[in-house]
Structure formats: structure tokens, C-alpha cells
Write a protein that holds these residues in place. Structure first.
Motif, short mmCIF file in Angstrom:
data_model
loop_
_atom_site.label_atom_id
_atom_site.label_comp_id
_atom_site.label_asym_id
_atom_site.label_seq_id
_atom_site.Cartn_x
_atom_site.Cartn_y
_atom_site.Cartn_z
N ASN A 1 8.75 -9.52 1.35
CA ASN A 1 7.43 -10.13 1.27
C ASN A 1 6.86 -10.06 -0.14
O ASN A 1 5.64 -10.15 -0.33
CB ASN A 1 6.49 -9.45 2.27
CG ASN A 1 6.81 -9.84 3.70
OD1 ASN A 1 6.39 -10.89 4.17
ND2 ASN A 1 7.58 -9.00 4.37
N LYS B 1 -5.96 -9.38 0.95
CA LYS B 1 -5.76 -9.21 -0.49
C LYS B 1 -6.98 -8.55 -1.12
O LYS B 1 -8.12 -8.70 -0.65
CB LYS B 1 -5.54 -10.58 -1.16
CG LYS B 1 -4.41 -11.40 -0.57
CD LYS B 1 -3.04 -10.83 -0.88
CE LYS B 1 -1.94 -11.76 -0.39
NZ LYS B 1 -0.60 -11.26 -0.71
N ASN C 1 6.49 -7.67 -2.28
CA ASN C 1 5.52 -6.58 -2.43
C ASN C 1 6.23 -5.33 -2.97
O ASN C 1 6.25 -4.28 -2.32
CB ASN C 1 4.86 -6.29 -1.08
CG ASN C 1 3.68 -5.35 -1.18
OD1 ASN C 1 3.27 -4.96 -2.28
ND2 ASN C 1 3.12 -4.98 -0.04
N THR D 1 0.69 -7.36 4.26
CA THR D 1 0.94 -7.82 2.89
C THR D 1 0.35 -9.20 2.65
O THR D 1 -0.25 -9.46 1.60
CB THR D 1 2.46 -7.84 2.60
OG1 THR D 1 2.97 -6.51 2.63
CG2 THR D 1 2.74 -8.47 1.24
N ASN D 2 0.48 -10.06 3.63
CA ASN D 2 0.15 -11.47 3.42
C ASN D 2 -1.25 -11.89 3.86
O ASN D 2 -1.71 -12.97 3.48
CB ASN D 2 1.19 -12.34 4.14
CG ASN D 2 2.58 -12.17 3.56
OD1 ASN D 2 2.76 -12.23 2.34
ND2 ASN D 2 3.57 -11.92 4.40
N ASN D 3 -1.94 -11.06 4.61
CA ASN D 3 -3.22 -11.49 5.18
C ASN D 3 -4.46 -10.83 4.60
O ASN D 3 -5.57 -11.33 4.82
CB ASN D 3 -3.20 -11.30 6.70
CG ASN D 3 -2.34 -12.33 7.39
OD1 ASN D 3 -2.75 -13.46 7.62
ND2 ASN D 3 -1.11 -11.93 7.70
#
Length: 403
Positions: free
Chosen positions: A231, A173, A233, A169-171
Motif C-alpha cells: 500500500n 490522511k 506505506n 493507510t488509504n482512508n
């Protein structure tokens, strides 16, 4: 990659004249019946552009994808809008030991998807009875009660789901700044062909089921939704994935019943399941009616329907098991059924599943050279040299039958 045959080289020498014919006539009926059809047909047909309401993806191999300039890599860039990691996002690839995750070493596929602006990655898979790291399978022989083993497995499951969803989710995009991994197979292949939950300690048994019981499925989906929420999302789509919808009514009904039960459940105000992923590993002689019944049943859930792992094997199950090399005459006969089935699957999917329920179609592997079933299964859209087979054009035509 294997050398292109002399026949195909000769065919390419006359490409200019044949392109003119293809441009004037579209798909020439005569050419569709020739073995060298892919050498003559319109080279500008792009799968990801065929139908704006059906995202087309491929399951990819990270080692092949890393070969800059290769036919494999270039074909993936050109043809598909979505990717699924064939093996790199399974638990044994990522969670290599109890408190160690291998995310950075398995970054080839998500980085490729980010660099070349793919629409999405489908995560495969969070919880499965196969592809487990040793620290999970060692639970079977641990000196502990069954209740203690269940607690340990539950903790391992939660830790893996939390870390995996958080990382992707965070790395990585997309071009809009949203998570590129937009969906996950949360639970994979929980049922056997008779429609019973997998048990036992053989390769086909499930350690999760053996110690946690049937609730492991709901637990996995709840953990996945919790991780997505934690997160930020909320749009992450969570799928149940399985095969056999097309040949086992019992299994199909068991999947339907479980999915409908999960559909009624929420976590943090959001549903814990969003869709059904149908693997669709079918064979040249799979009846079209079976495919239709399978897709219709999953459409009736009201959830997203994803043909997640499509290929059409030229070998029967027994021939596949024995690694039978098919006679040339047998291949020729079966390819006629195979190419039509590739078109039929798309036609059925777009006819039955409304646009708002479609999650797309992903081909399992790119060409016969990287097929999970081996070269002689001849199961893919591309041949051993990543040249288009007639299958490609029938599949493409299927995408264009309706919006």
C-alpha cells in the motif's frame, strides 16, 4: 459524567486570585500537597506542548469521544497529539465474521483524529490471543488436523492484516497527505510472566501459538510489512507490545531476545520490526529502579521505544482483583507515591532513551471515570469529573525536565 463536588465549585470561585499566584510562582509547593491542587493550578498547561521531543497520547473510547461538547472530548482535543483506540481497532471489533470487516462503523476515532489534526494514530492491535472474533476461536473445535488448523489461522491472519493496514493507510490522511495511522502493535502479549510463550486453551492461552507455533510472531510481522509495502506505506512503524517489563526479569529478557531476532529480519528490503511498545501498567509502589531497568533494556535493542499504555494504579494486584474500595487515609498516602511515579517515568524515559529512539508516551485512558481499572483504582491524570489531579502536574513537570 458525575457532578462536580461542592468543594470544587467553591474552589473555582476563588480561581482568579489563585491563578495570579500560580502565574507568579509556577508550581506552588504548598498547593501540590493539597487535595484540591487541580482546582487552583495553572489551567493553561498543555501536555502536547510540554516537550517537542515527546509526543503525548491517550487511549480513547469512541462512545465518549462522540459526545460533542463533553469534557472528555474537549480534553482529548486540547491535551494530546496522538490517539490509540482502546478497543475499536482490535480484531473482534473490525473482522466481525470470516469475510466481513466493520471499518466504517468504527470510524469515530480516526475521523476525529483527522478532523482535529492529530499528529498520529497508533494502531492497536493486529494479532493478540484475546479480543478474537468467533470465527477464529471456532478453529479449536473444527473437524480438521492441526496442520489444517494452522493453515486456516495463517490465512485468517494474513487476510485481516492485509485488509486492516490497507484500509487505514488509504482512508485517513494527516495534514501532509500521509497515512494518519503511523504505527501498529503487530503482536501483543505473546509471553506470560515467566517469559514463556502462551499456550493452552484458557483465556490466557494463544490459539496462534497452539497451532502455528512460535513462528506465528515472525509471520505476523512479515505479513504486516508486506501489507505496508503493498500500500506504498514504507514508513509504517511496526511494534511488539507487552506488559510486565517492570516486574519480571524473565519476561523482559524473553521479549528482548525475540525482538533482537526479529530485528535481523527484512521483508521487501525493509525491517519487519521498528520498535517495542511497553505497556507500563504500573502501581503506586512500583520501584523506580524497576522502571529504569525495563526502559534501559528496551533502549538497548536500538529500536523505537514507546511507553504505550501508561497508568499508575492505587490498588495492589490483589486489591484490584477483589475490587477493593480503599480507605480515604490509604488513598492519601498512596497518592503521594503515585504522583511522584508519574514524574519519575517521564524523567527516566527522557534520560535513557535518545530522541531518535523515542516514539512517545501514551496514557491509558483519560480520567478515572473511563479507566480500564475502574473508578477506585484512581489510576489516571484526571478525576471522575475530568478535572486535573496533582498527577497531571507531576507528569507535565517530568516532560519538561529535559528536551
Amino acid at each position: 459524567m458525575r457532578n462536580v463536588t461542592l468543594t470544587l465549585i467553591a474552589a473555582c470561585m476563588v480561581m482568579g486570585a489563585c491563578k495570579k499566584e500560580a502565574a507568579n510562582t509556577g508550581l506552588s509547593k504548598d498547593l501540590t500537597e493539597t487535595g484540591n491542587y487541580h482546582a487552583f493550578a495553572d489551567s493553561e498547561k498543555i501536555l502536547k506542548e510540554a516537550n517537542p521531543n515527546v509526543l503525548v497520547g491517550a487511549a480513547v473510547n469512541s462512545s465518549l469521544l462522540a459526545e460533542v461538547g463533553s469534557a472528555y472530548r474537549e480534553m482529548v482535543k486540547k491535551q494530546y497529539s496522538c490517539l490509540t483506540a482502546e478497543n475499536d481497532m482490535k480484531m473482534n471489533a473490525l473482522n466481525t465474521s470470516k469475510y466481513v470487516w466493520n471499518f466504517t462503523a468504527k470510524s469515530t476515532i480516526p475521523q476525529f483524529a483527522k478532523d482535529f489534526h492529530f499528529a498520529r494514530i497508533h494502531g492497536h492491535v493486529l494479532v493478540w490471543h484475546r479480543a478474537l472474533p468467533q470465527h477464529v476461536t471456532d478453529i479449536r473445535t473444527a473437524s480438521a488436523s492441526n496442520a489444517q488448523k494452522a493453515d486456516t489461522l495463517r490465512n485468517m491472519m494474513k487476510r485481516h492484516i492485509d485488509k486492516t493496514i490497507a484500509y487505514y493507510t488509504n482512508n485517513f490522511k494527516d495534514v501532509n497527505g500521509q497515512p494518519l495511522v503511523k504505527s501498529w502493535d503487530v503482536v501483543n502479549e505473546a509471553y506470560d510472566d515467566a517469559g514463556a510463550l502462551r499456550t493452552g486453551n484458557t483465556a490466557e492461552g494463544s490459539i496462534w501459538m497452539n497451532y502455528m507455533g512460535e513462528s506465528y510472531i515472525e509471520t505476523a510481522f512479515r505479513y504486516a510489512r508486506q501489507a505496508a509495502n503493498a500500500n506504498n506505506n514504507p514508513d509504517l512503524k511496526l511494534f511488539y507490545n507487552d506488559y510486565g517489563h517492570d516486574y519480571s526479569v524473565s519476561k523482559r529478557n524473553a521479549i528482548y531476545n525475540k525482538v533482537m531476532a526479529l530485528k535481523a529480519m527484512t521483508e521487501g528490503g525493509l525491517p519487519i520490526i521498528d520498535g517495542v511498545a511497553m505497556q507500563m501498567h504500573i502501581r503506586y509502589n512500583t520501584p523506580k529502579e524497576n522502571v529504569e531497568a525495563a526502559i534501559l533494556k528496551m533502549k538497548q535493542t536500538g529500536l523505537k521505544v514507546f511507553i504505550a499504555e501508561l497508568d499508575v494504579n492505587l490498588r495492589s494486584a490483589a486489591e484490584q482483583e477483589a475490587n477493593t474500595v480503599l480507605a480515604a487515609s490509604t488513598i492519601t498516602t498512596r497518592e503521594l507515591q503515585q504522583k511522584q511515579l508519574y514524574k519519575d517515568v517521564v524523567e527516566i524515559y527522557t534520560r535513557i532513551v535518545p530522541v531518535n529512539q523515542r516514539w512517545g508516551i501514551t496514557l491509558w485512558n483519560v480520567g478515572d471515570a473511563d479507566s480500564a481499572w475502574g473508578d477506585d483504582a484512581r489510576a489516571c491524570l484526571y478525576d471522575l469529573n475530568y478535572l486535573r489531579k496533582t498527577n497531571f502536574y507531576y507528569f507535565f513537570d517530568g516532560l519538561q525536565i529535559r528536551p
